[in-house]
Design an enzyme around this catalytic site. Structure first.
Site, mmCIF file in Angstrom:
data_model
loop_
_atom_site.group_PDB
_atom_site.id
_atom_site.type_symbol
_atom_site.label_atom_id
_atom_site.label_comp_id
_atom_site.label_asym_id
_atom_site.label_seq_id
_atom_site.Cartn_x
_atom_site.Cartn_y
_atom_site.Cartn_z
ATOM 1 N N HIS A 173 -6.953 -6.197 -0.593
ATOM 2 C CA HIS A 173 -5.780 -5.335 -0.513
ATOM 3 C C HIS A 173 -4.636 -6.140 0.082
ATOM 4 O O HIS A 173 -4.620 -6.454 1.265
ATOM 5 C CB HIS A 173 -6.123 -4.137 0.377
ATOM 6 C CG HIS A 173 -5.118 -3.027 0.350
ATOM 7 N ND1 HIS A 173 -4.656 -2.464 -0.818
ATOM 8 C CD2 HIS A 173 -4.494 -2.358 1.356
ATOM 9 C CE1 HIS A 173 -3.800 -1.492 -0.530
ATOM 10 N NE2 HIS A 173 -3.687 -1.415 0.768
ATOM 11 N N SER A 205 0.829 -1.195 0.000
ATOM 12 C CA SER A 205 0.000 0.000 0.000
ATOM 13 C C SER A 205 0.877 1.263 0.000
ATOM 14 O O SER A 205 1.713 1.417 -0.877
ATOM 15 C CB SER A 205 -0.947 -0.041 1.204
ATOM 16 O OG SER A 205 -1.981 0.895 1.088
ATOM 17 N N ASP A 212 -8.873 -4.283 -5.971
ATOM 18 C CA ASP A 212 -8.261 -3.822 -4.728
ATOM 19 C C ASP A 212 -9.029 -2.598 -4.255
ATOM 20 O O ASP A 212 -9.183 -1.623 -5.002
ATOM 21 C CB ASP A 212 -6.791 -3.478 -4.984
ATOM 22 C CG ASP A 212 -6.030 -3.101 -3.729
ATOM 23 O OD1 ASP A 212 -6.591 -2.406 -2.859
ATOM 24 O OD2 ASP A 212 -4.852 -3.485 -3.610
#
Length: 496
Positions: A460, A216, A431
């Protein structure tokens, strides 16, 4: 209003003096800095590895790294960076260190190596020390605190004409409290300075290069490190990537944009499952059912075991629609609640994060990008109205005012990510936090990268989840071989 956890954004900087002090290839040498280098007291420190706390597996070792608050003034205030490691399983096969960052910004990282250890292949653990750290200002690394109230921690705020002035006061208050509590420190809680901390850690550990796994926002941190220290970057795996060209306000807005096609996909899938969920036999009927529930909850909140849910509360859980079955089950329970039944309607991540994580989010994200946020509140009103029409589920949440509108810029300007360093990008097609379009832009910015896209992949985070991305990531980490070309492979049929 429902409070959702910090999205693992999940979040870079230019003073001419710092640019010359910390040139990418010569900032720290593994053998130590020159005697005239003002950073020598830091690069020559010894890490005192010892036992960790009771919550950390016994095989891990912990230490504290000293870093300067301001790399342009290393003789000034110092920060403590909490670090841990699990030594490589084979001294003979050991290649070096594999640093981890879980994202955020604002998320602590000490726990990530332990959390991933059981999912990592044996050959990876034999070759690398697994190294975690809490970034500066976060967790156990000289943590920031602004004294925010529970209401001030909540940043998922929909736009309404009658509450916009309150939202402006909230954003101004959060920025003001942090400026008063942390002062000049905030100017140095940035992605670029965290990248410098990573390179200082590399030098102190005696490593010529580092390998890295970032998820991320951690993909952005990794890309910034690659930009600043290209010759120290070894094997970098970027999992669920941020768009480096839209990092900042655009990160929120990308979430809103990506939610609409996910919602459409979900409605089409759910229509085919009407015998199970009874939400409609066509995609249009499913969408109508959902929006009727939202409208009813706006008129009178739904009674559930979680409490009373408004339409805004329901819209705020937009990430659920990236997982088809989970979303269908949830909306079916909402429908029962709308029909008068007391229904259990658990939604993902209803808890507030700790204050330090929220403060860390704003400190890094706003500090990195404050100069790019509009300073006129009315601009946020116009954008929120526009984007609620464009992206009905989350557009107004994403474009409404944030503390960054009143944040003072950091000591440096953001980093432009544009380099040829090797890296492997892993991405699920669906995602919820960093959409596929964001990962593709990261891929375009990193000219030496290859990308593995898990078609139909939901959620994710990719590596270690048992998808077709695991093998190329493991091959890259253990041999250094990137795929010859980008890969698009299908998610397992039972992965929903």
């Amino acid at each position: 209003m429902r409070n959702t956890r910090i999205a693992s954004l999940l979040a870079a900087s230019t003073a001419a003096a710092l640019a010359t002090t910390l040139t990418p290839a010569t900032a720290f040498a593994a053998t130590g800095a020159p005697a005239t280098d003002p950073l020598r007291p830091y690069t020559q420190q010894k890490l005192d590895w010892g036992h960790c706390d009771a919550k950390t597996p016994a095989a891990f070792q912990c230490a504290t790294l000293k870093v300067p608050l301001d790399y342009g003034d290393p003789g000034g205030k110092k920060l403590d960076i909490a670090v841990n490691r699990l030594p490589a399983g084979s001294a003979k096969e050991r290649r070096g260190v594999l640093l981890f960052n879980p994202g955020g910004p604002g998320a602590p990282g000490l726990g990530l190596p332990a959390a991933m250890e059981s999912h990592l292949p044996r050959e990876v653990k034999r070759q690398y020390d697994l190294v975690g750290f809490d970034p500066r200002g976060i967790g156990r690394s000289s943590p920031l605190s602004c004294g925010l109230t529970p209401d001030e921690l909540n940043f998922d705020r929909p736009y309404h004409a009658g509450t916009f002035a309150k939202d402006v006061r909230w954003a101004r208050t959060v920025a003001g409290k942090c400026a008063a509590a942390e002062g000049d420190t905030l100017r140095h809680i940035t992605t670029r300075d965290t990248a410098r901390d990573m390179d200082l850690l590399r030098a102190v550990m005696g490593e010529r290069k580092i390998s890295y796994y970032g998820g991320s926002y951690g993909t952005y941190l990794g890309a910034v490190y690659m930009q600043m220290f290209p010759r120290q970057a070894d094997r970098f795996v970027l999992d669920s990537a941020v768009d480096p060209t839209r990092y900042g306000r655009g990160t929120f807005q990308e979430m809103a944009e990506a939610t609409e096609p996910a919602f459409t996909r979900w409605s089409e899938w759910t229509a085919r499952q009407d015998a199970t969920y009874h939400l409609g036999t066509t995609a249009a009927e499913v969408r109508t059912t959902f929006w009727d529930i939202v409208a009813q909850a706006d008129r009178k909140p739904l009674d559930t075991d979680e409490g009373r849910l408004t339409g805004d509360d329901i819209r705020s859980v937009r990430d659920v629609f990236f997982r088809e079955r989970q979303a269908a089950e949830w909306v079916a329970r909402l429908k029962k609640a709308a029909e008068g039944a007391k229904a259990t309607t658990p939604a993902p991540d209803p808890e507030l994060p700790p204050e330090n994580e929220v403060v860390g989010l704003w400190a890094v994200l706003c500090g990195d990008t404050a100069a790019s946020w509009p300073r006129v509140p009315e601009q946020y009103r116009r954008d929120a109205v526009r984007d609620k029409a464009r992206y009905p589920l989350y557009g107004d949440f994403a474009s409404n005012i944030k503390p960054c509108a009143f944040w003072k810029p950091a000591a440096e300007a953001p980093t432009t990510v544009d380099n040829n360093v090797d890296a492997l990008i892993l991405q699920n097609e669906w995602d919820s936090q960093t959409p596929l379009t964001a990962a593709r832009q990261m891929h375009r910015s990193l000219h030496g990268s290859r990308m593995v896209t898990v078609l139909g992949g939901e959620g994710h985070g990719v590596y270690g989840a048992g998808s077709c991305a695991d093998e190329p990531a493991t091959v890259y980490l253990t041999t250094g071989r990137l795929p010859e070309k980008d890969i698009a492979c299908q998610a397992p049929a039972d992965s929903r």
